[in-house]
Structure formats: C-alpha cells, structure tokens
Design an enzyme around this catalytic site. Structure first.
Site, mmCIF file in Angstrom:
data_model
loop_
_atom_site.group_PDB
_atom_site.id
_atom_site.type_symbol
_atom_site.label_atom_id
_atom_site.label_comp_id
_atom_site.label_asym_id
_atom_site.label_seq_id
_atom_site.Cartn_x
_atom_site.Cartn_y
_atom_site.Cartn_z
ATOM 1 N N LEU A 175 6.041 -1.180 2.092
ATOM 2 C CA LEU A 175 5.190 -0.016 1.795
ATOM 3 C C LEU A 175 5.571 1.091 2.752
ATOM 4 C CD1 LEU A 175 1.570 -1.529 1.680
ATOM 5 C CD2 LEU A 175 2.873 -0.702 -0.284
ATOM 6 N N HIS A 176 5.864 2.275 2.257
ATOM 7 C CA HIS A 176 6.094 3.380 3.190
ATOM 8 C C HIS A 176 5.798 4.754 2.619
ATOM 9 C CE1 HIS A 176 9.824 3.696 0.917
ATOM 10 N NE2 HIS A 176 9.990 4.892 1.441
ATOM 11 N N ARG A 177 5.420 4.845 1.333
ATOM 12 C CA ARG A 177 5.135 6.165 0.765
ATOM 13 C C ARG A 177 3.957 6.784 1.501
ATOM 14 N NH1 ARG A 177 9.137 5.714 -2.472
ATOM 15 N NH2 ARG A 177 9.815 7.410 -1.160
ATOM 16 N N ASP A 180 6.437 0.003 -2.832
ATOM 17 C CA ASP A 180 6.339 1.376 -3.345
ATOM 18 C C ASP A 180 7.686 2.088 -3.202
ATOM 19 O OD1 ASP A 180 6.475 1.921 -0.625
ATOM 20 O OD2 ASP A 180 4.434 2.707 -0.484
#
Ligand code: UD1
Length: 367
Positions: free
Chosen positions: A207-209, A285
């Site tokens: 996850l990094h958005r 994501d």
C-alpha cells in the site's frame, strides 16, 4: 537519452536498454537517473536485481513536494540536455520525473518518446494521472501497453500516427527475471522472520497511494481489514517508506499481529517476484503489481476505486474492490476455496515489448 526517476521506472527501463543495445545497428543510449528515489531499498538494490547499468548521470533531486520535486528535476535536467544533445529523450511511466523531463525536452525541440502511454484512471486526484495526461499531450512518439490506451489518446485529440502498440515492457523484466526469483521463505529468513509463515497459503500486501495511506482514518480502516484477513491467511506486507512513516506517525503500529503479518522493508525486484509468484493472493494499490499478478496468474484485489490498467480486470486476475471490507473478505475467501480469478495474459505481454520499441524507435529516428 533514457530517463528513470522512481522505483516503478526501473523495471520498465532495464529491458529497453538491453533492446537498444541488441538492435542492429545498436542504438546508443545514455541513462539519466533523476534521483527521485535514492536509497538502497527504493533504488540501488533494484538496479542490481534488474541488471541496470550505473546511470551516466544522477541528478540527485531527492524528495520534496510535487512542485519542488518536479521543478528541481526540470532545473537539473536542462543542462544535461544542452551538454549531451540527444536525438531523443525516452521516458517511461507516470512519475514526476517523467513529466518534468518531457517538459524540458519538448520546449528545447528534442523529440520525446513515452513508454506506457495512454493509460487513464480518469481520477484527476491522482498525481500520476496529471503526469500521464500532460506527458502524452506533448510527447512525440507514444508506446502503449494495451489497445484501450489508443482510444484514450484519440479522445484527447492525439493523432493515431503518433501511437505504436508495443506491449508491456514491465512483463519483459518479469519474464527475464523469473528464473532468478528469490524463494519467499528465504526472504523472510533474510529479515530474521519466521519462514513458516509462507510454508502454506499466504497473501502479499503493498500500500502506498497517498489516498490510502496519508489519511489517518483511511489507513486505520485498511490496517483493520488486513488484521481481519490475517486471521485466515498469513500476510507478508512490504512497507513503502511513506506507509511505514505514516503508521508510526498515526500510532497504528500495534494493529497488525507480528505472528500473522510479516512486516518487511521495500523489497528488491527478485524478492518481490518470488513473494508474488508464490502467493495465494495479492492485495495492493500499486499499478505495477496489478500487471505483474496478471502475468503470473495470481489473483489480485486492488484497494482502489479505479484503475488505469483495465485490461488486468477484463482479461487478467485483477478485481477492483476500493475500501470495501466485505468485498475484500469475500475475495480472500474465494481464493482460499480455490475459486480465485485465473485470467489470461494479454496481447503483447510476451517478454518482447522492448524489442518492438527499439525497432520502431530506429525507424522513427532514422534521418
Ligand atoms: C512515487 C510515484 C508513484 C510510484 C511510487 C513508487 C510520483 C508522483 N509518484 O511515489 O507513482 O507509484 O513512487 O514508490 O512520482 N522516500 C524514501 N526513499 C526514497 C524515496 C522516497 O524514503 O528513495 C520516502 C520519502 O520520505 C518521500 C516518500 O518516500 O517523501 C515518498 O516519495 P516520493 O518520490 O515523493 O513519492 P512516492 O510516494 O514514492
């Protein structure tokens, strides 16, 4: 002059450089790293894993706000163009460096080729969407990864003559690296973690958005869902620096049980490939992981409301679930029951996209 800046650029550029060198006659290339990503985990290790040569030039821009980072890349890239006078600038993907170098080059009258053109999420809150739209408007030669990209470009008034359907260079890297992928148990052992976690079925998470990890309530919601999934399926979670620092900043460190969720730093390319290839499911994501799981035939649940890579949903193994907990738990249960999406590998995701780009580029640049 080939430009890379951030992690997702590296796996796209490696096969392109190889194809330029292998072309008859060879197409000479310089590699410029803007330094948008700079540390060992986000950059150096990937260069080694992918067999990328040392950059001829590193602009060392580092982190900053979007405006600072984009401006700094532009400021430092301009003298490089003046010095080397390339016949073409080749950019990949949709990161700030992609747009910054494109702007500098087109204003100096240097032709720009954009690899991975025409992808659209139609979500202008994503910084990458702005980078994609603007890069494609002004770049001269546009290489696409899926046929729907040409429809997006046509809708924006871009002439079909500028577009070449070349396929997916990301999958060139995946095919070339598959035999070298690191075993998941070894990766966990390397980090002093219990390798038994991946001896049966397990899931991989990234996850990094900003929309998912920069807001405390959203990140807490997502970690809560992962904790629920982890009760049935152990997880390996490779943490992007942004995500790690936000988990600490928001005080959410205790939400994930270390006996069920292995927390890892950003992984090298060969480690990530091994982890994904062995996984029952990937929860992410990331744009790149949506494509890689499709090529690997591993079901992927994408924690976003939209995707700029619709072919991964239509033909591949991807399902968009947004932040919907029910859909997430249902998706994981389906996979555990053996009903995960299998899909098929899309046209031209065949390991030869970079060769098609090199051949076209040569024709296009030939005096
Ligand atoms: C960038 C790309 C995104 C891509 C992602 C992959 C843009 C707009 N976004 O986002 O499309 O999916 O890369 O990672 O270009 N940091 C480090 N080490 C580094 C680089 C960054 O620790 O080598 C930390 C810094 O604290 C920095 C943060 O990560 O502030 C975010 O880095 P940044 O380049 O701004 O954006 P990403 O979120 O990585």
């Amino acid at each position: 002059m080939c430009v890379v800046g951030a992690r997702p650029n590296f796996m796209k550029m490696a096969p392109i450089l190889r194809a330029l060198a292998a072309h008859q006659p060879p197409i000479p290339a310089l590699l410029v790293h803007t330094g948008q990503h700079y540390d060992t985990d986000m950059s150096k290790k990937l260069f080694v894993d992918l067999g990328l040569p040392q950059p001829d030039l590193n602009l060392e821009v580092g982190s900053g706000s979007h405006a600072q980072q984009t401006a700094e890349v532009m400021r430092r890239f301009e003298p490089a163009l003046d010095e080397y006078k390339p016949s073409c600038v080749l950019v990949v993907g949709d990161v700030n460096s992609t747009l910054a170098c494109t702007l500098v080059a087109v204003k100096k009258g240097v032709p720009v080729a954009h690899v991975e053109a025409g992808l659209r999420s139609y979500d202008r809150k994503m910084p990458e969407e702005i980078n994609r739209l603007l890069t494609d408007q002004v770049a001269d030669r546009l290489y696409t990864t899926e046929r729907s990209a040409a429809d997006n470009l046509a809708r924006e008034g871009i002439a079909l003559e500028r577009i070449c359907f070349a396929g997916n260079v990301m999958i060139d890297s995946l095919e070339a690296s598959r035999p070298l992928a690191r075993a998941p148990a070894q990766t966990l052992r390397d980090h002093g973690l219990d390798s038994a976690l991946v001896s049966g079925a397990y899931g991989v998470v990234t996850l990094h958005r900003p929309s998912n990890v920069d807001d405390a309530a959203t990140l807490k919601h997502l970690l809560g869902l992962l904790a629920q999934v982890a009760q049935d399926l152990p997880l390996v979670f490779a943490l992007h620096p942004r995500t790690r620092s936000n988990i600490e900043r928001f005080g959410l460190q205790t939400m994930l049980d270390p006996a069920r969720v292995a927390l890892l730093p950003p992984q090298g390319y060969l480690e990530m490939l091994g982890l994904m290839a062995g996984a029952a499911i990937v929860l992410t994501d990331s744009g790149g992981l949506q494509e890689e799981t499709t090529a690997l035939g591993v079901p992927c649940l994408t924690l976003r409301e939209n995707t700029e890579r619709p072919i991964t949903v239509e033909q591949g193994t991807n399902t968009l679930i947004g932040l919907n907990g029910e859909a997430l738990l249902r998706g994981v249960a389906e996979v555990l029951a053996g009903h995960g999406k299998r899909g098929r590998v899309p046209e031209f995701w065949d390991g030869h996209a970079a060769e098609r780009i090199a051949a076209d580029l040569w024709q296009w640049l030939k005096p």
